[in-house]
Motif scaffolding. Structure first.
Motif, short mmCIF file in Angstrom:
data_model
loop_
_atom_site.label_atom_id
_atom_site.label_comp_id
_atom_site.label_asym_id
_atom_site.label_seq_id
_atom_site.Cartn_x
_atom_site.Cartn_y
_atom_site.Cartn_z
N ARG A 164 0.89 -1.18 0.09
CA ARG A 164 -0.44 0.08 0.17
C ARG A 164 0.33 1.20 -0.20
N GLU A 165 0.18 2.86 -0.79
CA GLU A 165 1.05 3.45 -0.85
C GLU A 165 0.96 4.46 0.42
N ASP A 166 -0.07 3.78 1.46
CA ASP A 166 -0.17 4.92 2.68
C ASP A 166 0.28 4.19 3.66
N PHE A 167 0.98 3.00 4.14
CA PHE A 167 1.51 2.29 4.43
C PHE A 167 3.21 2.08 4.29
N HIS A 168 4.44 3.05 4.80
CA HIS A 168 5.07 3.28 4.81
C HIS A 168 6.20 3.99 6.04
N GLU A 169 5.60 3.74 7.38
CA GLU A 169 6.35 4.21 8.47
C GLU A 169 7.46 2.93 9.30
N ALA A 170 8.64 3.63 8.77
CA ALA A 170 9.81 2.13 9.14
C ALA A 170 9.23 1.27 11.03
N ARG A 171 9.08 2.38 11.96
CA ARG A 171 8.54 1.82 12.88
C ARG A 171 7.60 0.92 12.94
N ALA A 172 6.63 1.33 12.79
CA ALA A 172 5.01 0.16 12.68
C ALA A 172 5.12 -0.86 11.52
N ILE A 173 5.91 -0.49 10.90
CA ILE A 173 6.76 -1.59 10.05
C ILE A 173 7.31 -2.29 10.86
N ALA A 174 8.55 -2.42 11.89
CA ALA A 174 9.17 -3.31 12.71
C ALA A 174 8.56 -3.68 13.50
N ALA A 175 7.22 -3.11 13.76
CA ALA A 175 6.82 -3.23 15.24
C ALA A 175 5.63 -4.63 14.51
N LEU A 176 5.25 -4.66 13.57
CA LEU A 176 4.47 -5.25 13.38
C LEU A 176 4.69 -6.66 12.93
N PHE A 177 6.10 -6.52 12.68
CA PHE A 177 7.24 -8.19 11.93
C PHE A 177 7.39 -8.32 13.47
N ILE A 178 8.00 -7.41 14.67
CA ILE A 178 8.09 -8.44 15.87
C ILE A 178 6.57 -8.21 16.37
N ALA A 179 5.66 -8.01 16.69
CA ALA A 179 4.87 -8.89 17.51
C ALA A 179 4.12 -10.22 16.62
N ARG A 180 4.43 -10.47 14.81
CA ARG A 180 3.56 -11.44 14.68
C ARG A 180 4.91 -12.23 14.92
N ASP A 181 6.10 -12.05 14.56
CA ASP A 181 7.02 -13.01 14.46
C ASP A 181 7.13 -13.83 16.69
N THR A 182 6.83 -12.80 17.26
CA THR A 182 6.57 -12.86 19.43
C THR A 182 5.62 -13.66 18.80
N LEU A 183 4.31 -13.50 18.85
CA LEU A 183 3.01 -14.69 18.81
C LEU A 183 3.51 -15.50 18.12
N ARG A 184 4.12 -15.63 16.98
CA ARG A 184 3.93 -16.67 15.78
C ARG A 184 4.62 -18.22 17.05
N GLN A 185 5.73 -17.18 17.46
CA GLN A 185 6.78 -18.26 18.85
C GLN A 185 5.95 -18.62 20.17
N ARG A 186 5.05 -17.82 20.71
CA ARG A 186 4.09 -17.43 21.84
C ARG A 186 3.22 -19.37 21.59
N ARG A 187 3.05 -18.90 20.27
CA ARG A 187 2.09 -20.00 20.16
C ARG A 187 2.32 -21.69 19.50
N ARG A 188 3.72 -21.25 19.15
CA ARG A 188 4.55 -22.94 18.69
C ARG A 188 5.05 -23.78 20.43
N GLU A 189 5.69 -22.48 21.36
CA GLU A 189 5.85 -22.95 22.57
C GLU A 189 4.74 -23.61 23.86
N ASP A 190 2.96 -22.87 23.07
CA ASP A 190 1.99 -23.59 23.92
C ASP A 190 1.21 -24.69 23.48
N THR A 191 1.80 -25.24 22.03
CA THR A 191 1.38 -25.55 20.95
C THR A 191 2.73 -27.12 21.94
N SER A 192 3.78 -27.07 22.04
CA SER A 192 5.00 -27.72 22.53
C SER A 192 4.52 -27.83 23.77
#
Length: 195
Positions: A164-192
Motif C-alpha cells: 500500500r502507498e499509505d503504509f510506510h512508517e518504518a517503526r510501525a512496520i518493524a513493530a508489526l513484524f516483531i509482534a507477529r514473530d513473537t506471537l508465532r513463537q508463543r503459539r509454537r511454545e504453547d503447542t509444544s
C-alpha cells in the motif's frame, strides 16, 4: 569466535542550542574522538519521558491501525497508535491512554515488546512498542485535531500492507513484524507444552 570490544565515547567539548520550536530542540555538539579527530554533530533532542507505540489486538489474528494526517508528507498515512508518555505516567498507563484516545479502546493486558529508535545519529528518540490485548470499548478525549479512522487488519497479511502507498512508517512496520514473530513463537511454545 568474534572478539567484543567497546569504543571509547567521544569527549563533548561544547554543547549549544541551535534552534527550538514547540516540538523540536536542535542541539550542536562539538566532539573529540579518542583518535583526536574533532567534529560537530547536530541532533534533535527527544522527550525525557519517552514514547509508546501500541500493537492493539481486538482478537488473536487482527491488529488496529489508524489513519492520521502526517504533516511531513502532507497526506494521510496508515500507522499504529502512538504518543508521548506524560510526566508521572508509566509505559502501560501511557499506552492505555493513547489507545483510548486514538482508537476508542482500552486494554486489560499491556506488555512491552521492544524498544525502537529512529535515525539515532540525528535524534535522541526512543519508542517503546507495547502489545495490548483483551480490548474493551472506552474513549478518552485526545489532542488530535480530528477523529482518527481506525481500521482492522490481519497480522498475518503484512506483505499486503507493505504494497500500500499509505503504509510506510518504518517503526510501525518493524513493530508489526516483531509482534507477529513473537506471537508465532508463543503459539509454537504453547503447542509444544500441550503435548
Amino acid at each position: 569466535m568474534s572478539e567484543t570490544y567497546y569504543l571509547q565515547k567521544p569527549q563533548v567539548l561544547s554543547r549549544q542550542s541551535v534552534a527550538r520550536s514547540r516540538l523540536f530542540h536542535i542541539e550542536s555538539l562539538e566532539l573529540r574522538f579518542a583518535n583526536g579527530a574533532e567534529r560537530t554533530f547536530e541532533r534533535l533532542t527527544g522527550s525525557d519521558h519517552g514514547a509508546v507505540m501500541i500493537i492493539a489486538m481486538p482478537d488473536p489474528e487482527h491488529v488496529l491501525l489508524i489513519r492520521e494526517y502526517a504533516a511531513g508528507f502532507e497526506d494521510y498515512v496508515l500507522t499504529l497508535p502512538k504518543g508521548l508518555v506524560d510526566p508521572g505516567e508509566d509505559l502501560v498507563t501511557a499506552a492505555n491512554r493513547e489507545l483510548m484516545e486514538e482508537c476508542g479502546f482500552g486494554a486489560q493486558r499491556i506488555e512491552p515488546l521492544v524498544e525502537l529508535s529512529l535515525a539515532p545519529n540525528y535524534m535522541r528518540h526512543r519508542m517503546q512498542v507495547m502489545l495490548a490485548t483483551d480490548l474493551y470499548p472506552k474513549r478518552l478525549p485526545g489532542d488530535e485535531p480530528e477523529q482518527l479512522v481506525v481500521e482492522t487488519h490481519a497480522l498475518e497479511e503484512l506483505p499486503a500492507l507493505l504494497l500500500r502507498e499509505d503504509f510506510h512508517e518504518a517503526r510501525a512496520i518493524a513493530a508489526l513484524f516483531i509482534a507477529r514473530d513473537t506471537l508465532r513463537q508463543r503459539r509454537r511454545e504453547d503447542t509444544s507444552l500441550s503435548w
